[in-house]
Design a protein around this motif. Structure first.
Motif, mmCIF file in Angstrom:
data_model
loop_
_atom_site.group_PDB
_atom_site.id
_atom_site.type_symbol
_atom_site.label_atom_id
_atom_site.label_comp_id
_atom_site.label_asym_id
_atom_site.label_seq_id
_atom_site.Cartn_x
_atom_site.Cartn_y
_atom_site.Cartn_z
ATOM 1 N N SER A 156 0.893 -1.156 -0.066
ATOM 2 C CA SER A 156 -0.017 -0.076 0.029
ATOM 3 C C SER A 156 0.917 1.346 0.092
ATOM 4 C CB SER A 156 -0.976 -0.108 1.258
ATOM 5 O OG SER A 156 -0.218 0.001 2.526
ATOM 6 N N ASP A 157 0.437 2.065 -0.652
ATOM 7 C CA ASP A 157 1.268 3.609 -0.448
ATOM 8 C C ASP A 157 2.238 3.555 -1.496
ATOM 9 O OD1 ASP A 157 -0.728 4.453 1.351
ATOM 10 O OD2 ASP A 157 0.758 4.100 2.933
ATOM 11 N N VAL A 158 2.514 2.549 -2.399
ATOM 12 C CA VAL A 158 3.686 2.656 -3.202
ATOM 13 C C VAL A 158 2.999 3.093 -4.451
ATOM 14 C CG1 VAL A 158 5.183 1.180 -4.567
ATOM 15 C CG2 VAL A 158 4.580 0.345 -2.423
ATOM 16 N N TYR A 159 2.086 2.858 -4.944
ATOM 17 C CA TYR A 159 1.460 3.511 -6.087
ATOM 18 C C TYR A 159 0.015 4.048 -5.768
ATOM 19 C CZ TYR A 159 5.050 1.185 -8.852
ATOM 20 O OH TYR A 159 6.272 0.873 -9.281
ATOM 21 N N ALA A 160 -0.884 4.870 -6.252
ATOM 22 C CA ALA A 160 -1.873 5.206 -6.099
ATOM 23 C C ALA A 160 -3.019 3.963 -6.067
ATOM 24 C CB ALA A 160 -2.581 6.021 -7.195
ATOM 25 N N ASP A 161 -2.731 3.027 -6.828
ATOM 26 C CA ASP A 161 -3.627 1.717 -6.890
ATOM 27 C C ASP A 161 -2.472 0.633 -6.660
ATOM 28 O OD1 ASP A 161 -6.418 2.629 -6.928
ATOM 29 O OD2 ASP A 161 -5.535 3.385 -8.937
ATOM 30 N N VAL A 162 -2.908 -0.445 -6.139
ATOM 31 C CA VAL A 162 -1.779 -1.571 -6.023
ATOM 32 C C VAL A 162 -1.904 -2.414 -7.287
ATOM 33 C CG1 VAL A 162 -1.571 -3.824 -4.988
ATOM 34 C CG2 VAL A 162 -2.386 -2.108 -3.577
ATOM 35 N N THR A 163 -0.914 -2.353 -7.988
ATOM 36 C CA THR A 163 -0.445 -2.880 -9.338
ATOM 37 C C THR A 163 -0.613 -4.529 -9.354
ATOM 38 O OG1 THR A 163 1.764 -3.214 -8.980
ATOM 39 C CG2 THR A 163 1.074 -1.389 -9.863
ATOM 40 N N PRO A 164 -1.052 -4.955 -10.220
ATOM 41 C CA PRO A 164 -1.188 -6.464 -10.599
ATOM 42 C C PRO A 164 -0.096 -7.035 -10.041
ATOM 43 C CG PRO A 164 -2.413 -5.513 -12.591
ATOM 44 C CD PRO A 164 -1.623 -4.222 -11.655
ATOM 45 N N ALA A 165 1.092 -6.604 -10.429
ATOM 46 C CA ALA A 165 2.380 -7.349 -10.420
ATOM 47 C C ALA A 165 2.660 -7.523 -8.622
ATOM 48 C CB ALA A 165 3.653 -6.671 -10.969
ATOM 49 N N LEU A 166 2.443 -6.332 -7.923
ATOM 50 C CA LEU A 166 2.718 -6.279 -6.521
ATOM 51 C C LEU A 166 1.503 -7.303 -5.806
ATOM 52 C CD1 LEU A 166 3.401 -2.646 -5.643
ATOM 53 C CD2 LEU A 166 4.848 -4.232 -5.412
ATOM 54 N N GLN A 167 0.246 -7.123 -6.464
ATOM 55 C CA GLN A 167 -0.708 -8.034 -5.952
ATOM 56 C C GLN A 167 -0.263 -9.463 -5.837
ATOM 57 O OE1 GLN A 167 -3.954 -6.901 -4.321
ATOM 58 N NE2 GLN A 167 -3.363 -9.040 -3.457
#
Length: 413
Positions: free
Chosen positions: A361-372
């Motif tokens: 969380s807080d890395v991008y505005a929305d959690v990217t698919p790769a991070l998920q």
């Protein structure tokens, strides 16, 4: 104030006689106000510091020293993974901070916890960061002593050496454009002044006339490398002259000299949009970090000689001379501080870590698919081996929150 030359400025006078200038013939003196006995030197002009502010400065220095001692002991006990002390450099850090406006930005290297103490960062906030618990503003993502506080205008520390120096120039240039009457002060050691970032920052600040104060803590060693092996010139201060920049060298263990020099540097920076370099000559009484053993590169005799120049002892003598402090008050305050540090450390140790989902969380505005996908794999792994990750398992949160839904504390930077 001198005017910066431009394309219309006549060139320097021409000469038919060749003359080489010898760099070793020029030295910048070290300005000092307060002697080691706690008395101002004859003819020295002391800054005008009121009693309450002087006590606030001293108590911040004292609190920093006590916290450093206790946390280094905690690291040795295995309760903390890493620590860095400010010991011996408290006057340089706290004195400079006290001369600023509380809204001025501070960009630190990693040994400036005294600046946060002076501005009101609590022991709880320090401990939460060092133990990376659920109340840590950085959510446990940083190693210990990498503090940050948005509300106290203290930029979060990053590990790579010297990166904060050009960042300070850029931030100060933004302050200039905003016209808010504020400046940025950036701390760094003389070792960081050997990084290319240092020269890029000074040149950019001079060209764009940014209100930034470059504060070099020349503490004698870049980890184990002594100053004599770092540069052949007269320290760091003369480098400012090549950038047509205001500069002063001061006794970094003299609280009055540090305060007055920074006060004047701030005036120059804010009123004239001119960068200033301060080289504070001090000494790192402690090891570079909890991973360092200074006995391998410097003698105990050298250390003892510098302990006689202890900035806390020097300021204490000055305060007592003015009847603004006493030995009884010193003992009482030290006992209170030690007790407070230990109590807050025990509280911080018991607090759980942040939810595992805060890794993304807080890395991008929305959690990217790769991070998920990475978080899902990590979550599955921890669930499969809970005994190997007792604290991680307790922090599992299957719902990864969008950063827009996460409440952030304004203490974080």
């Amino acid at each position: 104030m001198t005017t910066r030359p431009d394309s219309t400025t006549p060139p320097a006078p021409m000469s038919g006689t060749p003359e080489f200038l010898a760099g070793d013939e020029y030295q910048i003196p070290t300005w000092c106000v307060l002697g080691e006995d706690g008395r101002p030197l004859e003819g020295a002009q002391a800054p005008d510091i009121e009693r309450d502010k002087a006590r606030r400065i001293y108590e911040a220095m004292l609190a920093t020293r006590v916290m450093d001692e206790r946390m280094m002991a905690a690291q040795r006990q295995g309760r903390l993974s890493f620590y860095m002390q400010c010991t011996g450099e408290e006057a340089a850090v706290v004195g400079a901070t006290a001369a600023l406006d509380d809204a001025d930005m501070i960009m630190a290297q990693y040994r400036e916890q005294g600046a946060l103490v002076y501005r009101g960062f609590s022991f709880d906030e320090f401990m939460n960061q060092m133990f990376g618990n659920e109340l840590d503003y950085g959510k446990g993502r940083q190693m210990p002593v990498h503090y940050g506080s948005r509300k106290l205008h203290y930029m979060t520390i990053s590990s790579p050496l010297g990166t904060q120096i050009p960042q300070a120039t850029g931030y100060a240039y933004g302050q200039k454009l905003a016209g808010n009457g504020l400046c940025t002060l950036v701390f760094f050691g003389e070792g960081a002044a050997s990084e290319g970032d240092f020269h890029a920052a000074l040149n950019m600040a001079a060209v764009h006339e940014a209100p930034v104060i470059f504060f070099c803590r020349n503490n004698g060693y870049a980890i184990s490398t002594p100053t004599v092996e770092q540069f052949a010139a007269d320290g760091v201060a003369p480098r400012a002259l090549g950038y047509r920049m205001h500069v002063i060298r001061i006794d970094g263990n003299d609280i009055l000299a540090v305060y007055r020099a920074t006060e004047e540097a701030r005036r120059i920076a804010v009123e004239h949009n001119k960068p200033v370099l301060i080289e504070a000559m001090t000494y790192r009484l402690a090891a570079h970090s909890s991973s360092d053993d200074p006995s391998g590169y410097r003698s105990r005799k050298e250390e003892e000689a510098w302990r006689e120049k202890d900035p806390i002892l020097r300021m204490k003598r000055w305060l007592i001379e003015r009847d603004w402090w006493s030995d009884d008050e010193e003992n009482t305050r030290q006992d209170e501080l030690r007790r407070e540090v230990l109590e807050t450390m025990k509280r911080a140790e018991k607090r759980p870590p942040s939810d595992l989902g805060t890794l993304v969380s807080d890395v991008y505005a929305d959690v990217t698919p790769a991070l998920q996908r990475q978080l899902d794999a990590l979550t599955a792994h921890v669930r499969r081996y809970p005994d190997a990750y007792p604290r991680g398992a307790s922090s599992l949160d299957p719902d990864v929150k969008n950063s827009a839904d996460v409440t952030t504390d304004q203490g974080g930077a």
